[in-house]
Design a protein around this motif. Structure first.
Motif, PDB file in Angstrom:
ATOM      1  N   LEU A  62      -0.756   9.983  -7.547  1.00 56.68           N
ATOM      2  CA  LEU A  62       0.389   9.072  -6.936  1.00 56.68           C
ATOM      3  C   LEU A  62      -0.500   7.576  -6.865  1.00 56.68           C
ATOM      4  O   LEU A  62       0.267   6.710  -7.025  1.00 56.68           O
ATOM      5  CB  LEU A  62      -0.037   9.749  -5.522  1.00 56.68           C
ATOM      6  N   LEU A  63      -1.752   7.493  -6.599  1.00 56.22           N
ATOM      7  CA  LEU A  63      -2.631   6.501  -6.811  1.00 56.22           C
ATOM      8  C   LEU A  63      -2.270   6.253  -8.687  1.00 56.22           C
ATOM      9  O   LEU A  63      -1.963   4.420  -8.830  1.00 56.22           O
ATOM     10  CB  LEU A  63      -3.805   6.336  -7.025  1.00 56.22           C
ATOM     11  N   LYS A  64      -2.368   6.533  -9.413  1.00 54.29           N
ATOM     12  CA  LYS A  64      -2.020   5.857 -10.438  1.00 54.29           C
ATOM     13  C   LYS A  64      -0.292   5.997 -11.011  1.00 54.29           C
ATOM     14  O   LYS A  64      -0.234   4.489 -11.390  1.00 54.29           O
ATOM     15  CB  LYS A  64      -2.698   7.329 -11.589  1.00 54.29           C
ATOM     16  N   ARG A  65       0.252   6.484 -10.592  1.00 50.44           N
ATOM     17  CA  ARG A  65       1.876   6.091 -10.376  1.00 50.44           C
ATOM     18  C   ARG A  65       1.979   4.434  -9.489  1.00 50.44           C
ATOM     19  O   ARG A  65       2.819   3.931  -9.923  1.00 50.44           O
ATOM     20  CB  ARG A  65       2.605   7.015  -9.684  1.00 50.44           C
ATOM     21  N   THR A  66       1.546   5.039  -8.960  1.00 55.13           N
ATOM     22  CA  THR A  66       1.428   3.496  -7.664  1.00 55.13           C
ATOM     23  C   THR A  66       1.468   2.698  -8.227  1.00 55.13           C
ATOM     24  O   THR A  66       1.811   1.353  -7.724  1.00 55.13           O
ATOM     25  CB  THR A  66       2.377   4.212  -6.253  1.00 55.13           C
ATOM     26  N   SER A  67       0.269   2.467  -8.461  1.00 49.42           N
ATOM     27  CA  SER A  67      -0.553   1.544  -8.808  1.00 49.42           C
ATOM     28  C   SER A  67      -1.284   1.051  -9.908  1.00 49.42           C
ATOM     29  O   SER A  67      -1.700  -0.300 -10.695  1.00 49.42           O
ATOM     30  CB  SER A  67      -2.160   1.349  -7.812  1.00 49.42           C
ATOM     31  N   GLY A  68      -0.976   1.935 -11.532  1.00 47.18           N
ATOM     32  CA  GLY A  68      -1.425   1.683 -12.671  1.00 47.18           C
ATOM     33  C   GLY A  68      -2.467   2.056 -12.643  1.00 47.18           C
ATOM     34  O   GLY A  68      -2.785   1.377 -13.590  1.00 47.18           O
ATOM     35  N   ALA A  70       5.852   6.693  -0.544  1.00 46.21           N
ATOM     36  CA  ALA A  70       5.571   7.089  -2.024  1.00 46.21           C
ATOM     37  C   ALA A  70       5.743   8.463  -3.456  1.00 46.21           C
ATOM     38  O   ALA A  70       5.556   8.621  -3.758  1.00 46.21           O
ATOM     39  CB  ALA A  70       3.831   6.092  -2.421  1.00 46.21           C
ATOM     40  N   GLY A  71       5.654   9.232  -1.568  1.00 48.14           N
ATOM     41  CA  GLY A  71       5.376  10.584  -1.800  1.00 48.14           C
ATOM     42  C   GLY A  71       5.159  11.175   0.074  1.00 48.14           C
ATOM     43  O   GLY A  71       5.587  11.008   0.337  1.00 48.14           O
ATOM     44  N   THR A 122       0.748  -0.978   0.073  1.00 51.05           N
ATOM     45  CA  THR A 122      -0.383   0.293  -0.162  1.00 51.05           C
ATOM     46  C   THR A 122       0.902   1.505   0.182  1.00 51.05           C
ATOM     47  O   THR A 122       1.272   1.673   0.966  1.00 51.05           O
ATOM     48  CB  THR A 122      -0.750   0.274   1.561  1.00 51.05           C
ATOM     49  N   PRO A 123       0.879   1.789  -0.822  1.00 46.50           N
ATOM     50  CA  PRO A 123       1.263   3.401  -1.044  1.00 46.50           C
ATOM     51  C   PRO A 123       1.299   4.270   0.241  1.00 46.50           C
ATOM     52  O   PRO A 123       0.258   4.473   0.425  1.00 46.50           O
ATOM     53  CB  PRO A 123       0.752   4.246  -2.000  1.00 46.50           C
ATOM     54  N   ILE A 124       1.955   4.263   0.918  1.00 42.66           N
ATOM     55  CA  ILE A 124       2.277   5.694   1.844  1.00 42.66           C
ATOM     56  C   ILE A 124       3.206   7.287   1.451  1.00 42.66           C
ATOM     57  O   ILE A 124       3.797   7.182   1.049  1.00 42.66           O
ATOM     58  CB  ILE A 124       2.209   5.289   3.105  1.00 42.66           C
TER      59      ILE A 124
END
Length: 142
Positions: free
Chosen positions: A123-129, A104-105, A81-83
């Motif tokens: 961020l969601l797009k970058r980290t999870s596609g 993640a940022g 999970t990105p944090i």
């Protein structure tokens, strides 16, 4: 078929910051926000219902952001999970230290509340596609 809602968890001990964050996402139909005043409360809630992304204040009582980060990442369901850290300590070396933890940022306080949804989508797009709609395409009708 209804679109999937992206689940955000926001952890900050300041009630004013939580209110601003809540307001910023109020009209985002594709995002569901859960607010927490304490890292300790958020730990058990995140394990029980893993969010898609966690936004975490750095300076908090009981357990600061970096320690909460480590505890959250130790939960198997949250390992990927990105944090994102939220901080008023925005000096370059402090941001680098948070990124070295695996963040993640980093979003600096004060932030522009109405820019948060598009920043989180990016961020969601970058980290999870994730295939997220552009800002403005997800507004709830009034």
């Amino acid at each position: 078929m209804p679109k999937r809602k992206f689940k955000l968890m926001f952890i900050d001990d300041d009630p004013d910051i939580r209110s601003i964050f809540d307001f910023a996402f109020d009209q985002e139909a594709d995002m569901e926000v859960r607010l927490f005043a304490s890292s300790l409360d958020a730990l058990s809630a995140a394990a029980a219902a893993p969010p898609d992304i966690i936004l975490l204040d750095v300076m908090m009582p009981e357990m600061d952001g970096p320690n909460a980060f480590k505890r959250l990442k130790a939960i198997p369901a949250l390992a990927r999970t990105p944090i994102v850290f939220i901080t008023a300590k925005a000096q370059k070396h402090e941001i680098e230290k948070l990124e070295q933890l695996g963040a993640a940022g980093v979003i600096e306080k004060p932030f522009q509340a109405m820019e948060l949804p598009s920043r989180i989508r990016a961020l969601l797009k970058r980290t999870s596609g994730a295939n997220l709609p552009a800002a403005g395409e997800t507004k709830k009708s009034s």
